[in-house]
Scaffold this motif. Structure first.
Motif, PDB file in Angstrom:
ATOM      1  N   ALA A  33       0.830  -1.212   0.000  1.00  0.00           N
ATOM      2  CA  ALA A  33       0.000   0.000   0.000  1.00  0.00           C
ATOM      3  C   ALA A  33       0.863   1.260   0.000  1.00  0.00           C
ATOM      4  O   ALA A  33       1.971   1.268   0.556  1.00  0.00           O
ATOM      5  CB  ALA A  33      -0.920  -0.007   1.220  1.00  0.00           C
ATOM      6  N   ASP A  34       0.336   2.316  -0.612  1.00  0.00           N
ATOM      7  CA  ASP A  34       0.992   3.618  -0.494  1.00  0.00           C
ATOM      8  C   ASP A  34       0.451   4.320   0.756  1.00  0.00           C
ATOM      9  O   ASP A  34      -0.424   3.801   1.455  1.00  0.00           O
ATOM     10  CB  ASP A  34       0.778   4.464  -1.748  1.00  0.00           C
ATOM     11  N   ASP A  35       0.978   5.502   1.051  1.00  0.00           N
ATOM     12  CA  ASP A  35       0.601   6.183   2.289  1.00  0.00           C
ATOM     13  C   ASP A  35      -0.893   6.484   2.356  1.00  0.00           C
ATOM     14  O   ASP A  35      -1.522   6.355   3.407  1.00  0.00           O
ATOM     15  CB  ASP A  35       1.407   7.479   2.446  1.00  0.00           C
ATOM     16  N   ARG A  36      -1.484   6.901   1.217  1.00  0.00           N
ATOM     17  CA  ARG A  36      -2.909   7.235   1.237  1.00  0.00           C
ATOM     18  C   ARG A  36      -3.753   6.000   1.530  1.00  0.00           C
ATOM     19  O   ARG A  36      -4.645   6.033   2.372  1.00  0.00           O
ATOM     20  CB  ARG A  36      -3.321   7.863  -0.095  1.00  0.00           C
ATOM     21  N   LEU A  37      -3.464   4.894   0.827  1.00  0.00           N
ATOM     22  CA  LEU A  37      -4.232   3.672   1.066  1.00  0.00           C
ATOM     23  C   LEU A  37      -4.000   3.165   2.479  1.00  0.00           C
ATOM     24  O   LEU A  37      -4.924   2.694   3.145  1.00  0.00           O
ATOM     25  CB  LEU A  37      -3.848   2.613   0.041  1.00  0.00           C
ATOM     26  N   ARG A  38      -2.776   3.304   2.957  1.00  0.00           N
ATOM     27  CA  ARG A  38      -2.458   2.843   4.312  1.00  0.00           C
ATOM     28  C   ARG A  38      -3.279   3.607   5.351  1.00  0.00           C
ATOM     29  O   ARG A  38      -3.789   3.022   6.303  1.00  0.00           O
ATOM     30  CB  ARG A  38      -0.961   3.021   4.558  1.00  0.00           C
ATOM     31  N   SER A  39      -3.417   4.911   5.150  1.00  0.00           N
ATOM     32  CA  SER A  39      -4.195   5.698   6.110  1.00  0.00           C
ATOM     33  C   SER A  39      -5.672   5.336   6.046  1.00  0.00           C
ATOM     34  O   SER A  39      -6.368   5.371   7.065  1.00  0.00           O
ATOM     35  CB  SER A  39      -3.995   7.191   5.844  1.00  0.00           C
ATOM     36  N   ARG A  40      -6.172   4.980   4.862  1.00  0.00           N
ATOM     37  CA  ARG A  40      -7.583   4.608   4.739  1.00  0.00           C
ATOM     38  C   ARG A  40      -7.849   3.230   5.328  1.00  0.00           C
ATOM     39  O   ARG A  40      -8.898   2.993   5.921  1.00  0.00           O
ATOM     40  CB  ARG A  40      -8.002   4.629   3.266  1.00  0.00           C
ATOM     41  N   LEU A  41      -6.888   2.324   5.172  1.00  0.00           N
ATOM     42  CA  LEU A  41      -7.093   0.955   5.641  1.00  0.00           C
ATOM     43  C   LEU A  41      -6.764   0.779   7.112  1.00  0.00           C
ATOM     44  O   LEU A  41      -7.457   0.051   7.826  1.00  0.00           O
ATOM     45  CB  LEU A  41      -6.211  -0.010   4.833  1.00  0.00           C
ATOM     46  N   GLY A  42      -5.698   1.401   7.545  1.00  0.00           N
ATOM     47  CA  GLY A  42      -5.163   1.061   8.868  1.00  0.00           C
ATOM     48  C   GLY A  42      -5.124   2.177   9.866  1.00  0.00           C
ATOM     49  O   GLY A  42      -4.326   2.125  10.821  1.00  0.00           O
ATOM     50  N   GLY A  43      -5.958   3.198   9.697  1.00  0.00           N
ATOM     51  CA  GLY A  43      -5.929   4.296  10.656  1.00  0.00           C
ATOM     52  C   GLY A  43      -6.199   3.835  12.070  1.00  0.00           C
ATOM     53  O   GLY A  43      -5.538   4.264  13.024  1.00  0.00           O
ATOM     54  N   GLU A  44      -7.156   2.940  12.232  1.00  0.00           N
ATOM     55  CA  GLU A  44      -7.500   2.456  13.576  1.00  0.00           C
ATOM     56  C   GLU A  44      -6.370   1.625  14.170  1.00  0.00           C
ATOM     57  O   GLU A  44      -6.027   1.766  15.346  1.00  0.00           O
ATOM     58  CB  GLU A  44      -8.783   1.630  13.510  1.00  0.00           C
ATOM     59  N   LEU A  45      -5.766   0.756  13.343  1.00  0.00           N
ATOM     60  CA  LEU A  45      -4.651  -0.065  13.838  1.00  0.00           C
ATOM     61  C   LEU A  45      -3.455   0.799  14.217  1.00  0.00           C
ATOM     62  O   LEU A  45      -2.816   0.578  15.248  1.00  0.00           O
ATOM     63  CB  LEU A  45      -4.237  -1.078  12.770  1.00  0.00           C
ATOM     64  N   THR A  46      -3.148   1.781  13.381  1.00  0.00           N
ATOM     65  CA  THR A  46      -2.017   2.664  13.675  1.00  0.00           C
ATOM     66  C   THR A  46      -2.265   3.469  14.942  1.00  0.00           C
ATOM     67  O   THR A  46      -1.361   3.656  15.760  1.00  0.00           O
ATOM     68  CB  THR A  46      -1.765   3.601  12.482  1.00  0.00           C
ATOM     69  N   GLY A  47      -3.508   3.929  15.104  1.00  0.00           N
ATOM     70  CA  GLY A  47      -3.842   4.659  16.326  1.00  0.00           C
ATOM     71  C   GLY A  47      -3.719   3.782  17.556  1.00  0.00           C
ATOM     72  O   GLY A  47      -3.227   4.221  18.603  1.00  0.00           O
ATOM     73  N   LEU A  48      -4.145   2.517  17.437  1.00  0.00           N
ATOM     74  CA  LEU A  48      -4.028   1.600  18.566  1.00  0.00           C
ATOM     75  C   LEU A  48      -2.565   1.303  18.879  1.00  0.00           C
ATOM     76  O   LEU A  48      -2.179   1.176  20.036  1.00  0.00           O
ATOM     77  CB  LEU A  48      -4.780   0.305  18.250  1.00  0.00           C
ATOM     78  N   ARG A  49      -1.746   1.229  17.834  1.00  0.00           N
ATOM     79  CA  ARG A  49      -0.312   1.014  18.054  1.00  0.00           C
ATOM     80  C   ARG A  49       0.286   2.155  18.872  1.00  0.00           C
ATOM     81  O   ARG A  49       1.034   1.922  19.834  1.00  0.00           O
ATOM     82  CB  ARG A  49       0.397   0.902  16.701  1.00  0.00           C
ATOM     83  N   LEU A  50      -0.049   3.378  18.499  1.00  0.00           N
ATOM     84  CA  LEU A  50       0.448   4.523  19.247  1.00  0.00           C
ATOM     85  C   LEU A  50      -0.075   4.513  20.685  1.00  0.00           C
ATOM     86  O   LEU A  50       0.658   4.799  21.636  1.00  0.00           O
ATOM     87  CB  LEU A  50       0.041   5.818  18.550  1.00  0.00           C
ATOM     88  N   SER A  51      -1.346   4.195  20.836  1.00  0.00           N
ATOM     89  CA  SER A  51      -1.941   4.166  22.169  1.00  0.00           C
ATOM     90  C   SER A  51      -1.264   3.129  23.047  1.00  0.00           C
ATOM     91  O   SER A  51      -0.952   3.389  24.221  1.00  0.00           O
ATOM     92  CB  SER A  51      -3.442   3.875  22.051  1.00  0.00           C
ATOM     93  N   LEU A  52      -1.002   1.939  22.502  1.00  0.00           N
ATOM     94  CA  LEU A  52      -0.335   0.896  23.284  1.00  0.00           C
ATOM     95  C   LEU A  52       1.092   1.292  23.625  1.00  0.00           C
ATOM     96  O   LEU A  52       1.592   0.976  24.707  1.00  0.00           O
ATOM     97  CB  LEU A  52      -0.348  -0.429  22.516  1.00  0.00           C
ATOM     98  N   THR A  53       1.749   1.987  22.701  1.00  0.00           N
ATOM     99  CA  THR A  53       3.108   2.464  22.991  1.00  0.00           C
ATOM    100  C   THR A  53       3.097   3.420  24.178  1.00  0.00           C
ATOM    101  O   THR A  53       3.961   3.355  25.068  1.00  0.00           O
ATOM    102  CB  THR A  53       3.697   3.162  21.752  1.00  0.00           C
ATOM    103  N   GLU A  54       2.097   4.302  24.219  1.00  0.00           N
ATOM    104  CA  GLU A  54       1.966   5.238  25.343  1.00  0.00           C
ATOM    105  C   GLU A  54       1.630   4.507  26.640  1.00  0.00           C
ATOM    106  O   GLU A  54       2.215   4.787  27.698  1.00  0.00           O
ATOM    107  CB  GLU A  54       0.882   6.260  25.029  1.00  0.00           C
ATOM    108  N   HIS A  55       0.687   3.557  26.573  1.00  0.00           N
ATOM    109  CA  HIS A  55       0.293   2.818  27.778  1.00  0.00           C
ATOM    110  C   HIS A  55       1.464   1.995  28.325  1.00  0.00           C
ATOM    111  O   HIS A  55       1.652   1.905  29.541  1.00  0.00           O
ATOM    112  CB  HIS A  55      -0.884   1.897  27.472  1.00  0.00           C
ATOM    113  N   ARG A  56       2.223   1.383  27.414  1.00  0.00           N
ATOM    114  CA  ARG A  56       3.369   0.599  27.880  1.00  0.00           C
ATOM    115  C   ARG A  56       4.397   1.497  28.561  1.00  0.00           C
ATOM    116  O   ARG A  56       4.972   1.125  29.607  1.00  0.00           O
ATOM    117  CB  ARG A  56       4.016  -0.150  26.714  1.00  0.00           C
ATOM    118  N   ALA A  57       4.632   2.654  27.984  1.00  0.00           N
ATOM    119  CA  ALA A  57       5.595   3.578  28.591  1.00  0.00           C
ATOM    120  C   ALA A  57       5.151   3.981  29.988  1.00  0.00           C
ATOM    121  O   ALA A  57       5.961   4.012  30.925  1.00  0.00           O
ATOM    122  CB  ALA A  57       5.766   4.816  27.709  1.00  0.00           C
ATOM    123  N   GLN A  58       3.860   4.278  30.152  1.00  0.00           N
ATOM    124  CA  GLN A  58       3.371   4.670  31.465  1.00  0.00           C
ATOM    125  C   GLN A  58       3.469   3.515  32.452  1.00  0.00           C
ATOM    126  O   GLN A  58       3.821   3.703  33.627  1.00  0.00           O
ATOM    127  CB  GLN A  58       1.922   5.160  31.372  1.00  0.00           C
TER     128      GLN A  58
END
Length: 479
Positions: free
Chosen positions: A157-182
């Motif tokens: 996928a290119d960046d545009r398709l990636r954002s359309r397909l995986g926005g929720e997964l990418t957001g969850l990845r960031l959220s888990l990274t923050e939760h793990r750090a805390q």
């Protein structure tokens, strides 16, 4: 776009696993029985398959597939081309048991015929949210984040398709990274936080929660100047890219670092605790080392578990606790801590075993008819005997204890297993009581037959009793 964590092999979830596995959280790959499968598929065919896999079990309409594959410029033959692609997918995947079915005006990968790392990622995220054990939660975070080996569908996928397909997964990845750090900050693992967050902050320099965790970890490890420079860099980027100032939490953290707020130096200690060396340990209220070991988890009966109820957060805590209870010599504790620092994975495995033993011992002491728990405890006792000596102490009484020449990270576990065996063979075992407070359930000896609560100063009559003063330093006496 590098992954946020070093690669490690996640523990498999419970239950049977389909033999066909697809990796979507990075370059697209397929495996059958653990071996790579070189599917002869074109890029758009792999992209279509990835879309269906991300929606496994649910139909994706032909119109949506056309929209995703060709964005705003589909050819006149797009519908026929999608049909052709699906036919090729069926031919390529059929021998491996993966079924692509037609559903009304769309297609779906049938559930149960394959699995994906994206699904495992979300399952591990749910498991982390459901556990009350901080160390177990971090392990789920590690397992989930280690599945990412690059951007979603990095070679498809290119960046545009990636954002359309995986926005929720990418957001969850960031959220888990923050939760793990805390979670790591709460457990005092500041160096690990810095290692985990350095690439994440570089990729998302205006993500304030990531920056705040990194600043806290830098400050706690004596790198105050770096923490302040990170804040200034973030402030400039927020102003330049978003025309905003740092939020209130990040601004407050900056002020606290500037004035050297001592409360930032370490995570807060749990209530009902004493400071021994550099570790927090629970008050001694049980009257026997085996009971005190069970009491390193407070609130056995509470759901969800109480914050701060787990004291055995690190291997170092287990070793210091064993020395504090006179189950091991100070020199042994020091050697074990040095060994654990050089073998962190082995130390974590021993700590996991210790927590499981603690659960079995608690069940054994509170339910004499629990044969499964007794057998689990007996197995640990038998293992401990093999590395122990039968000696006579200064009080003239004989006892088993770990041999002075014994080594190995399991020594604290062996030491408490020997203490458990001593209590289980003693008539005092019949006087063990569990505190009835809904926020406690600690174990204690009641040889008088009149004592009800584990300690009037710890939980008193339960919920309505005022909380005691905060954590105490070693050398003080609990009421």
């Amino acid at each position: 776009m590098p992954p946020y964590t070093a690669h490690r092999t996640p523990r498999p979830l419970l239950g049977s696993r389909p033999t066909m596995e697809f990796q979507l959280l990075g370059p697209f790959t397929a495996r059958h029985d653990g071996r790579p499968v070189p599917l002869a598929l074109r890029r758009q065919e792999r992209c279509l398959l990835a879309v269906l896999l991300l929606e496994a079990g649910h139909a994706v309409t032909t119109e949506r597939l056309i929209d995703l594959l060709w964005d705003t410029r589909p050819p006149a033959s797009a519908r026929a081309t999608v049909h052709t692609y699906v036919g090729r997918l069926r031919a390529a995947l059929g021998p491996y048991g993966v079924r692509v079915s037609t559903r009304h005006d769309g297609y779906a990968v049938e559930p149960g015929t394959c699995t994906t790392d994206a699904r495992r990622f979300t399952e591990l995220a749910s498991a982390a949210a459901a556990t009350g054990d901080p160390a177990e939660r971090i392990r789920h975070y590690d397992d989930a984040l280690s599945l990412w080996t690059g951007p979603l569908l990095a070679d498809v996928a290119d960046d545009r398709l990636r954002s359309r397909l995986g926005g929720e997964l990418t957001g969850l990845r960031l959220s888990l990274t923050e939760h793990r750090a805390q979670a790591r900050l709460d457990m005092g693992e500041d160096e690990r936080v810095i290692a985990d967050l350095t690439p994440a902050v570089a990729e998302h320099p205006t993500r304030e929660a990531l920056v705040a965790a990194q600043m806290t970890a830098l400050y706690r490890t004596g790198r105050q100047a770096e923490a302040l420079r990170l804040y200034e860099r973030t402030r400039r980027l927020l102003a330049a890219e978003l025309a905003v100032e740092p939020g209130r939490e990040l601004h407050t953290l900056h002020e606290r670092i500037l004035r050297g707020d001592p409360r930032l130096d370490r995570p807060p200690g749990p209530v009902h605790a004493v400071r021994v060396d550099d570790q927090w340990l629970p008050w001694s209220t049980g009257g026997h080392p085996a009971l005190e070991f069970c009491n390193t988890y407070a609130g056995w009966g509470t759901q969800p578990p109480l914050p701060g109820s787990e004291w055995l957060r690190h291997y170092a805590t287990l070793a210091v606790w064993a020395g504090h209870q006179d189950l091991m010599a100070p020199g042994q504790v020091t050697r074990l801590r040095d060994q654990a620092a050089g073998r962190p994975d082995d130390a974590t495995a021993v700590l996991d075993d210790a927590r499981r033993f603690r659960t079995d011992l608690y069940a054994c002491l509170t339910d004499p008819q629990n044969g499964h728990a007794f057998r689990a405890v007996a197995t640990h006792v038998q293992d401990a005997i093999r590395s122990s000596s039968f000696i006579r102490g200064e009080d003239g009484l004989a006892r088993w204890q770990p041999s002075p020449s014994a080594s190995g990270l399991r020594l604290p576990l062996h030491a408490v297993a020997l203490a458990a065996a001593e209590l289980l063979a003693d008539p005092r075992r019949l006087t063990v009581r569990a505190c009835p407070s809904p926020h406690c359930a600690w174990l204690f000896l009641d040889t008088s037959g009149r004592r009800r609560w584990c300690s009037l100063g710890t939980c008193g009559a339960g919920r309505n009793t005022p909380a005691p003063a905060g954590p105490r330093e070693a050398g003080t006496t609990a009421p």
